[in-house]
Design an enzyme around this catalytic site. Structure first.
Site, PDB file in Angstrom:
ATOM      1  N   ALA A   1      22.503  -7.781  46.732  1.00 51.56           N
ATOM      2  CA  ALA A   1      23.830  -7.535  47.383  1.00 51.56           C
ATOM      3  C   ALA A   1      23.695  -7.256  48.925  1.00 51.56           C
ATOM      4  O   ALA A   1      24.561  -7.538  49.767  1.00 51.56           O
ATOM      5  CB  ALA A   1      24.539  -6.310  46.502  1.00 51.56           C
ATOM      6  N   ALA A   2      22.765  -6.519  49.226  1.00 50.32           N
ATOM      7  CA  ALA A   2      22.598  -6.190  50.481  1.00 50.32           C
ATOM      8  C   ALA A   2      22.220  -7.298  51.635  1.00 50.32           C
ATOM      9  O   ALA A   2      22.715  -7.464  52.540  1.00 50.32           O
ATOM     10  CB  ALA A   2      21.541  -4.792  50.738  1.00 50.32           C
TER      11      ALA A   2
ATOM     12  N   ASP B   1      27.664  -3.119  42.778  1.00 49.02           N
ATOM     13  CA  ASP B   1      26.660  -3.349  43.790  1.00 49.02           C
ATOM     14  C   ASP B   1      27.331  -3.893  45.091  1.00 49.02           C
ATOM     15  O   ASP B   1      27.260  -3.126  46.176  1.00 49.02           O
ATOM     16  CB  ASP B   1      25.511  -4.034  43.453  1.00 49.02           C
ATOM     17  CG  ASP B   1      24.541  -3.598  42.560  1.00 49.02           C
ATOM     18  OD1 ASP B   1      24.782  -2.509  41.735  1.00 49.02           O
ATOM     19  OD2 ASP B   1      23.487  -3.849  42.203  1.00 49.02           O
TER      20      ASP B   1
HETATM   21  C1  MEV Z   1      23.259  -2.689  38.717  1.00 53.31           C
HETATM   22  O1  MEV Z   1      22.961  -2.235  39.857  1.00 53.31           O
HETATM   23  C2  MEV Z   1      23.893  -1.836  37.570  1.00 53.31           C
HETATM   24  C3  MEV Z   1      24.312  -2.629  36.416  1.00 53.31           C
HETATM   25  O2  MEV Z   1      25.184  -1.836  35.736  1.00 53.31           O
HETATM   26  C4  MEV Z   1      24.862  -3.923  36.422  1.00 53.31           C
HETATM   27  C5  MEV Z   1      26.105  -4.274  37.023  1.00 53.31           C
HETATM   28  O3  MEV Z   1      26.855  -3.176  37.029  1.00 53.31           O
HETATM   29  O4  MEV Z   1      26.542  -5.362  37.293  1.00 53.31           O
HETATM   30  C6  MEV Z   1      22.907  -2.810  35.370  1.00 53.31           C
END
Ligand code: MEV
Length: 323
Positions: free
Chosen positions: A115-116, A157
Site C-alpha cells: 500500500a505504501a 492498509d
Molecule cells: C492486512 O494488513 C490486514 C488483514 O486484515 C487484511 C485486510 O484487512 O485486508 C489481514
C-alpha cells in the site's frame, strides 16, 4: 508519446508503513480495526522525465528491476498502479517518464509495504501532472492495487497509509481518525519470515466457509476487544491496551494465523515484562508488535533479539504527532 516539461526535473511522492494495533482479519468481515502509520519506514517514488518517444519506464530499486510499462503484465502491481493513475487523471498518451521506486518497509511483513509503494507512486504521478489529491482519492486509487495484491482486502492498509493518521476503520464507512490520550511505546519485531497477506487471508476465508458459526464468533470476539481498545487508547491506559492485545493474539492463534516464530517472540516479550504482544497484519510470519513501558524498552528489545528477531523498530503513538 507526450514529452514532459523538462524545466521541472523531478516529482516525488512518499508514504509511511503501518501497523494494525488490533482487529486484523476480522476487519475483512466487517468488524472494526485500529491502525497506526509508522513514519520511521517509508516508500518513496520519483518521476523523472525521459527523452521524447521513450514511453514510461519503472525502476523498482529494491527488486533490482527496470522495465517498460508497455511490456509489464496486467498483474504487475507497480504497473497496475501507474495505469490506474493515468486512467484517473485522464492521461491518454503514455508520458515519457521514468518512475523510480524505493522503500525501507520490509516486504510481506505486515507493515503495509504494498500500500505504501502504491501510495508513493500515486502521489508522485499526481504531482507530475500538477495535482494534489486528497487522502480519500489517493486511498481509493491504491485500493485498486490492494485488490490485485490481496484478493479481498478490507481497505484498512490503503486508508491508514493515505491518511497518515491513527484510524478507527470499518469496511464501507468513512475512517475515523483518533487521538490517543497518552503516549504508547511500541517495538516492532520482525520474525524474518516473509508471509504474503494474500495467503493468510485466503486460508481464513476457506476456514470461515467451512465453519461460519465458529469464525463469526471469533470475529465478534475480536470486535469486542477493538471497541474496548479504542476507549483504553483514548484514556491513555497502556496496561489495558496491552491486556487487550494479548487477548487479540489469543484469538488470532485460534484463527490459525500465528506461527512458531511469532509465538517465540510474543513469549520472549511477555517474559521480559512487555504490557502486550501480538502479530500485526496477515500473520504466519512478518512482524510482532509489542507494547512496552518506556523504562522496559531496552530489556524487552534485547529479549526479542535473543529470541530471533531479525530487526526491531521503535515507534511512539503520541497525542501530538511525532516524527
Ligand atoms: C492486512 O494488513 C490486514 C488483514 O486484515 C487484511 C485486510 O484487512 O485486508 C489481514
Amino acid at each position: 508519446m507526450a514529452a514532459l516539461a523538462p524545466s521541472v526535473p523531478l516529482w516525488t511522492g512518499s508514504a509511511p508503513g503501518k501497523i494494525i494495533l488490533l482487529g486484523e482479519h476480522a476487519v475483512v468481515y466487517g468488524r472494526p480495526a485500529i491502525a497506526v502509520p509508522i513514519t520511521r519506514v517509508r516508500a518513496v517514488a520519483h518521476v523523472v522525465p525521459l527523452a521524447a518517444g521513450k514511453g514510461t519506464w519503472i525502476e523498482a530499486r529494491d527488486l533490482k528491476r527496470r522495465y517498460a510499462l508497455r511490456e509489464a503484465p496486467a498483474d504487475d502491481p507497480l504497473a497496475h498502479t501507474v495505469r490506474t493513475v493515468w486512467r484517473a487523471l485522464g492521461v491518454e498518451q503514455e508520458p515519457d517518464a521514468e518512475i523510480v521506486v524505493h522503500s525501507t518497509i520490509p516486504m510481506a511483513s505486515g507493515l503495509g509495504s504494498g500500500a505504501a509503494v502504491a501510495t508513493a507512486i500515486v502521489r508522485a504521478l499526481a504531482a507530475c501532472f500538477g495535482r494534489q489529491l486528497p487522502p480519500d482519492e489517493v486511498s481509493a486509487l491504491v485500493y485498486e492495487t490492494e485488490k490485485l495484491l490481496h484478493g479481498t482486502p478490507s481497505g484498512i492498509d490503503n486508508t491508514v497509509v493515505a491518511h497518515e493518521r491513527p484510524i478507527w476503520f470499518r469496511r464501507g464507512e468513512p475512517p475515523q481518525p483518533f487521538t490517543p490520550g497518552g503516549c504508547f511505546h511500541f517495538l516492532i519485531a520482525d520474525t524474518g519470515v516473509p508471509s504474503p497477506t494474500r495467503a493468510t487471508v485466503t486460508d481464513v476465508r476457506a476456514a470461515w466457509q467451512a465453519d461460519p458459526a465458529r469464525y463469526e464468533a471469533l470475529f465478534d470476539r475480536i470486535a469486542g476487544l477493538v471497541e474496548q481498545a479504542r476507549q483504553a487508547l483514548e484514556h491513555g491506559d497502556s496496561h489495558q491496551v496491552g491486556a487487550l492485545m494479548d487477548e487479540n493474539q489469543d484469538v488470532l492463534r485460534r484463527l490459525g494465523v500465528s506461527s512458531p516464530e511469532i509465538e517465540r517472540l510474543v513469549r520472549a516479550a511477555k517474559e521480559a515484562g512487555a504490557l502486550g504482544a501480538k502479530l500485526s497484519g496477515g500473520g504466519r510470519g512478518g512482524n510482532v508488535i509489542v507494547l512496552v513501558e518506556p523504562d522496559r524498552h531496552l530489556v524487552v528489545r534485547s529479549a526479542l533479539q535473543t529470541a530471533g528477531a531479525v530487526r526491531c523498530v521503535e515507534t511512539v503513538l503520541a497525542p501530538e504527532e511525532k516524527p
